[in-house]
Scaffold this active site. Structure first.
Site, PDB file in Angstrom:
ATOM      1  N   LEU A 174       0.842  -1.247   0.023  1.00  0.00           N
ATOM      2  CA  LEU A 174       0.020  -0.072  -0.126  1.00  0.00           C
ATOM      3  C   LEU A 174       0.870   1.372  -0.151  1.00  0.00           C
ATOM      4  O   LEU A 174       0.825   2.215   0.845  1.00  0.00           O
ATOM      5  CB  LEU A 174      -0.868  -0.118   1.329  1.00  0.00           C
ATOM      6  CG  LEU A 174      -1.943  -1.245   0.918  1.00  0.00           C
ATOM      7  CD1 LEU A 174      -2.765  -1.136   2.282  1.00  0.00           C
ATOM      8  CD2 LEU A 174      -2.879  -1.033  -0.223  1.00  0.00           C
ATOM      9  N   ASN A 196      -0.179  -5.416   3.563  1.00  0.00           N
ATOM     10  CA  ASN A 196       0.713  -4.428   3.758  1.00  0.00           C
ATOM     11  C   ASN A 196       1.663  -5.041   4.941  1.00  0.00           C
ATOM     12  O   ASN A 196       1.262  -5.656   6.034  1.00  0.00           O
ATOM     13  CB  ASN A 196       0.713  -3.145   4.220  1.00  0.00           C
ATOM     14  CG  ASN A 196       1.740  -2.059   3.772  1.00  0.00           C
ATOM     15  OD1 ASN A 196       1.934  -1.774   2.401  1.00  0.00           O
ATOM     16  ND2 ASN A 196       2.576  -1.862   4.672  1.00  0.00           N
ATOM     17  N   ARG A 197       3.101  -5.323   4.539  1.00  0.00           N
ATOM     18  CA  ARG A 197       3.875  -5.801   5.745  1.00  0.00           C
ATOM     19  C   ARG A 197       4.104  -4.771   6.862  1.00  0.00           C
ATOM     20  O   ARG A 197       3.671  -3.755   6.658  1.00  0.00           O
ATOM     21  CB  ARG A 197       5.282  -5.861   4.977  1.00  0.00           C
ATOM     22  CG  ARG A 197       5.917  -4.555   4.780  1.00  0.00           C
ATOM     23  CD  ARG A 197       7.150  -4.570   4.006  1.00  0.00           C
ATOM     24  NE  ARG A 197       7.686  -2.950   3.984  1.00  0.00           N
ATOM     25  CZ  ARG A 197       8.718  -2.754   3.478  1.00  0.00           C
ATOM     26  NH1 ARG A 197       9.867  -3.645   3.389  1.00  0.00           N
ATOM     27  NH2 ARG A 197       9.036  -1.515   3.365  1.00  0.00           N
ATOM     28  N   VAL A 243       4.958  -3.857  -5.160  1.00  0.00           N
ATOM     29  CA  VAL A 243       6.114  -3.717  -4.156  1.00  0.00           C
ATOM     30  C   VAL A 243       7.200  -3.258  -5.052  1.00  0.00           C
ATOM     31  O   VAL A 243       7.402  -3.388  -6.493  1.00  0.00           O
ATOM     32  CB  VAL A 243       6.214  -5.109  -3.486  1.00  0.00           C
ATOM     33  CG1 VAL A 243       5.212  -5.202  -2.462  1.00  0.00           C
ATOM     34  CG2 VAL A 243       6.737  -6.150  -4.160  1.00  0.00           C
ATOM     35  N   ALA A 245      10.278  -3.259  -7.005  1.00  0.00           N
ATOM     36  CA  ALA A 245      10.765  -4.205  -8.114  1.00  0.00           C
ATOM     37  C   ALA A 245      12.351  -4.506  -7.510  1.00  0.00           C
ATOM     38  O   ALA A 245      13.097  -3.977  -6.741  1.00  0.00           O
ATOM     39  CB  ALA A 245      10.977  -3.494  -9.373  1.00  0.00           C
ATOM     40  N   SER A 297       1.238   2.517 -16.305  1.00  0.00           N
ATOM     41  CA  SER A 297       1.346   3.857 -16.233  1.00  0.00           C
ATOM     42  C   SER A 297       0.420   4.738 -15.910  1.00  0.00           C
ATOM     43  O   SER A 297      -0.742   4.640 -16.570  1.00  0.00           O
ATOM     44  CB  SER A 297       1.863   4.048 -17.783  1.00  0.00           C
ATOM     45  OG  SER A 297       2.351   5.616 -18.022  1.00  0.00           O
ATOM     46  N   GLY A 298       1.061   6.201 -15.562  1.00  0.00           N
ATOM     47  CA  GLY A 298      -0.165   6.937 -15.208  1.00  0.00           C
ATOM     48  C   GLY A 298       0.164   7.701 -13.779  1.00  0.00           C
ATOM     49  O   GLY A 298      -0.630   8.525 -13.313  1.00  0.00           O
ATOM     50  N   GLY A 299       1.140   7.007 -13.059  1.00  0.00           N
ATOM     51  CA  GLY A 299       1.338   7.606 -11.660  1.00  0.00           C
ATOM     52  C   GLY A 299       0.086   7.479 -10.769  1.00  0.00           C
ATOM     53  O   GLY A 299      -0.918   6.821 -11.082  1.00  0.00           O
ATOM     54  N   LYS A 352       6.508  -1.436 -21.065  1.00  0.00           N
ATOM     55  CA  LYS A 352       6.330  -0.270 -20.225  1.00  0.00           C
ATOM     56  C   LYS A 352       7.702   0.398 -20.151  1.00  0.00           C
ATOM     57  O   LYS A 352       7.721   1.753 -19.937  1.00  0.00           O
ATOM     58  CB  LYS A 352       6.038  -0.946 -18.821  1.00  0.00           C
ATOM     59  CG  LYS A 352       6.049   0.238 -17.675  1.00  0.00           C
ATOM     60  CD  LYS A 352       5.489   1.406 -17.979  1.00  0.00           C
ATOM     61  CE  LYS A 352       4.842   2.300 -16.895  1.00  0.00           C
ATOM     62  NZ  LYS A 352       6.269   2.930 -16.166  1.00  0.00           N
ATOM     63  N   HIS A 355       8.175   2.910 -23.047  1.00  0.00           N
ATOM     64  CA  HIS A 355       7.437   3.800 -22.726  1.00  0.00           C
ATOM     65  C   HIS A 355       8.033   4.840 -21.811  1.00  0.00           C
ATOM     66  O   HIS A 355       8.163   6.026 -22.149  1.00  0.00           O
ATOM     67  CB  HIS A 355       6.128   3.563 -21.838  1.00  0.00           C
ATOM     68  CG  HIS A 355       5.329   4.411 -21.100  1.00  0.00           C
ATOM     69  ND1 HIS A 355       5.746   5.081 -20.125  1.00  0.00           N
ATOM     70  CD2 HIS A 355       4.286   5.294 -21.542  1.00  0.00           C
ATOM     71  CE1 HIS A 355       4.890   6.147 -19.758  1.00  0.00           C
ATOM     72  NE2 HIS A 355       3.874   5.969 -20.716  1.00  0.00           N
ATOM     73  N   ASN A 356       8.911   4.200 -20.829  1.00  0.00           N
ATOM     74  CA  ASN A 356       9.541   5.226 -20.015  1.00  0.00           C
ATOM     75  C   ASN A 356      10.707   5.877 -20.779  1.00  0.00           C
ATOM     76  O   ASN A 356      11.136   7.029 -20.364  1.00  0.00           O
ATOM     77  CB  ASN A 356       9.826   4.507 -18.741  1.00  0.00           C
ATOM     78  CG  ASN A 356       9.004   4.122 -17.613  1.00  0.00           C
ATOM     79  OD1 ASN A 356       7.944   4.349 -18.012  1.00  0.00           O
ATOM     80  ND2 ASN A 356       9.352   4.103 -16.477  1.00  0.00           N
ATOM     81  N   GLU A 359       9.333   8.493 -22.598  1.00  0.00           N
ATOM     82  CA  GLU A 359       8.888   9.555 -21.526  1.00  0.00           C
ATOM     83  C   GLU A 359      10.231  10.550 -21.363  1.00  0.00           C
ATOM     84  O   GLU A 359       9.932  11.565 -21.077  1.00  0.00           O
ATOM     85  CB  GLU A 359       8.392   8.796 -20.326  1.00  0.00           C
ATOM     86  CG  GLU A 359       8.094   9.763 -19.127  1.00  0.00           C
ATOM     87  CD  GLU A 359       7.813   8.618 -17.910  1.00  0.00           C
ATOM     88  OE1 GLU A 359       6.885   7.914 -17.990  1.00  0.00           O
ATOM     89  OE2 GLU A 359       8.402   8.829 -16.820  1.00  0.00           O
TER      90      GLU A 359
END
Ligand code: 6PG
Length: 634
Positions: A174, A196-197, A243, A245, A297-299, A352, A355-356, A359
């Protein structure tokens, strides 16, 4: 799911009243166990003698039969004291997973008081103590205090029943993205379990607290025990992992494996490296667990309102999670979801990653235009925002331009905030991965690499300041008036080249890894939700259906030719005003080099052959034959 709800508890705890009301609320038939006692049992109890095991057995079996029968229909609410574990075993025989126990809990004084006022019942108050003596409190029941009024009790039962239901989708992690995706999923009617841990003193009860704060999550369950979280999900389980990467993700997966079952699907929604995704797919396949790697993607805002989603892995696994991913994604201009199955292995994360990379170059181009206007022709941030606004309104709209306008207009008192932001660009790694992948695949993705290196150069702030003091080349210079139409054209052209390079890299990976990627479909899911969404991306959807090279497309080519002069002029202005324009330069150099039938690589080949006997092909021999010249003898 059909259920048998046994309302249990000692005599006088209110089983009939609550059972009746609950059956009305849930629209299920109600059966009072007392009505099924054989006459002999009723007589025995009325005479003040407690029932023994032999008396009870046929009665319990009868109720079990009734429950099995009712499960063929809608299910039922059945009131029955069910005081001992062994009785409950008989009552739930063969239907264990469909049975829910609701235990009406109260102390002897309260119940005695109630029984005294109840003349119609065959159970005398004197038997109550024997009931309490027999009672083995159930371990997995919904326990409800009978102190409240029946209305409140029913509400509480319904709420707790909902909480006991298995959740259809799980999310781990989270952080900002995980929280926003949870809200997006919940808003789309998906029943969630969140995990969530727990890190003492740092992350404690994160899931529980988040659920309490958010009305949208009133039906969600929160955990910090992984085993309980996994078991709260219906099978086959779908679990989205949000989580960090890398190693942390591998650790989490290893921790989860003992709790997972065959056919469960883990979805990695982080920015993982595509080769790691392939490794994880293969590793989990041996355990019959599916793994989907997906770019998202999209923040923060995209995650909440609709991101662009790029999943890959096995088609079979994708089918299981498709409804969840597609419903939360952004919608394109035709209302179609901006989520599509990309391909096998780590294709989604590869896409992706590119994409970055794109970006990075899109961001750098806007920054270079800003540099030319701000430091080359002395425009204020507000004036630059106005220029960008006019571009937005005349065919160049994009999310990145839109946010830059807002950034440039933001003030802190009299000052522009942009002037207070330290000019050292950060990065989280996907840009460098893209450049490395381009190098590995032998593709000249020069703009994203130039943008990446521009970030690296910016990070040496101290050196830059020291060098500036030594070389003094950036002392105030005469400002020139820049023609914004020319800058716009150059920007437009450089963006085309950036997009060409991005799709060229995706195509190269598709061929090398046999992914069979659909470039037009990738452009389509990038028309909304993602960071590089723009009107250009919209235009490229039909173009990429037929062209592999955007710049050669019949509709785009005239613009390219028209804009070439503008790009040359802008670079000239950059050099004159001593503003670095690495991305613009990469664009024009790529264009010149890739449209020139005669390159200078014959010199390179000759040098290679000279010092290393690496051999070369000849222009007058079309075969595969290679040649070596004994240069030193010449
Ligand atoms: C997106 C973004 C997102 C994130 C980047 C930032 O598509 O939503 O790209 O993934 O903002 O990872 O990357 P840098 O920190 O490397 O700029």
């Amino acid at each position: 799911m059909k259920k048998i709800l046994y309302i249990m508890g000692v005599s006088g705890s209110g089983k009939s009243t609550i059972g009746n009301k609950l059956s009305e609320a849930l629209q299920l038939p109600f059966f009072d166990g007392d009505d099924f006692h054989p006459d002999a049992n009723i007589q025995k109890m009325s005479a003040g003698s407690p029932l023994n095991e032999t008396d009870r057995k046929p009665w319990l079996k009868l109720l079990n039969k009734l429950a099995i029968k009712e499960l063929q229909n809608k299910g039922a609410v059945i009131a029955c004291s069910a005081l001992k574990e062994s009785y409950r075993e008989v009552l739930s025989n063969k239907i264990e997973s469909e049975v829910k126990w609701i235990f009406l809990d109260g102390d002897i004084a309260l119940i005695l008081n109630r029984l005294k006022n109840r003349s119609s019942h065959f159970m005398p108050a004197s038997l109550l103590q024997s009931q309490f003596d027999s009672l083995e409190r159930p371990k997995s029941a919904i326990t409800i205090s009978i102190r409240n009024n029946p209305g409140t009790i029913i509400e509480e039962i319904i709420k707790k029943l909902k909480m006991k239901e298995r959740r259809e989708f799980g999310l781990i992690g989270l952080g900002v993205m995980g929280k926003n995706l949870s809200l997006n999923l919940a808003e789309n009617g998906i029943n969630l379990s969140l995990y969530n841990r727990q890190v003492e003193g740092v992350e404690e009860k994160v899931a529980e607290k988040f659920i309490q704060e958010q009305k949208l999550l009133e039906n969600a369950l929160g955990f910090e025990d992984l085993a309980l979280f996994v078991s709260s999900l219906s099978q086959p389980r779908s679990i989205l992992l949000m989580v960090k990467a890398g190693a942390a993700l591998d650790e989490l997966i290893n921790e989860m494996i003992p709790y997972l079952s065959e056919g469960d699907v883990l979805i990695d929604g982080g920015n993982s490296h595509y080769k790691d995704t392939k490794r994880r797919i293969d590793f989990l396949k041996e355990k019959q667990i599916h793994f989907i790697g997906t770019g998202i993607s999209g923040g923060e805002v995209g995650a909440r309102n609709g991101p662009s989603i790029m999943p890959s892995g096995s088609v079979e696994a994708y089918k299981l999670v498709k409804p969840y991913l597609e419903v939360i994604a952004a919608k394109d201009s035709e209302g179609k979801t901006c989520c599509t199955y990309i391909g096998k292995d780590g294709a989604g994360h590869f896409v992706k990653m590119v994409h970055n990379g794109m970006e990075y170059a899109e961001m750098q181009l806007i920054a270079e235009c800003y540099g030319l206007m701000r430091y080359g022709s002395g425009k204020t941030p507000d004036e630059i925002a106005q220029v960008y606004q006019s571009w937005m309104e005349t065919g160049l709209s994009s999310y990145l331009l839109e946010i830059t306008i807002k950034i440039l207009k933001t003030k802190e008192g009299e000052d522009w905030l942009i002037d207070k932001i330290l000019d050292k660009a950060g990065n989280k790694g996907t840009g460098s991965w893209t450049s490395i992948a381009a190098a590995e695949l032998g593709i000249p993705s020069s703009m994203m690499t130039a943008a990446l290196f521009a970030r690296y150069t910016s990070s040496f702030k101290k050196n830059r300041i020291e060098n500036e003091a030594i070389h003094k080349i950036h002392e105030p210079r005469s400002t020139h008036d820049m023609d914004h139409e020319i800058l716009k054209k150059a920007y437009e052209f450089a963006r085309l080249i950036n997009h060409q390079q991005g799709f060229e890299l995706i195509q190269a990976a598709s061929t090398a890894y046999k992914w069979e990627l659909n470039l037009s479909e990738i452009a389509r899911i990038w028309t909304n939700g993602c960071i590089i969404r723009s009107s250009l991306m919209e235009d490229l959807v039909p173009v990429l259906k037929t062209s592999k090279n955007i710049l050669n497309d019949a509709d785009i080519l005239p613009n390219v030719i028209k804009s070439l002069e503008a790009l040359t002029e802008v670079l000239h202005l950059g050099l004159q005003s001593r503003q670095a324009t690495p991305c613009f330069s990469a664009a024009i150099n790529y264009w010149y080099a890739s449209t020139n039938g005669q390159s200078t690589a014959n010199i390179i080949q000759a040098q290679r052959d000279f010092f290393g006997a690496h051999r070369y092909h000849r222009t007058d021999d079309n075969s595969e034959t290679t040649y070596h010249t004994n240069w030193s003898n010449l």
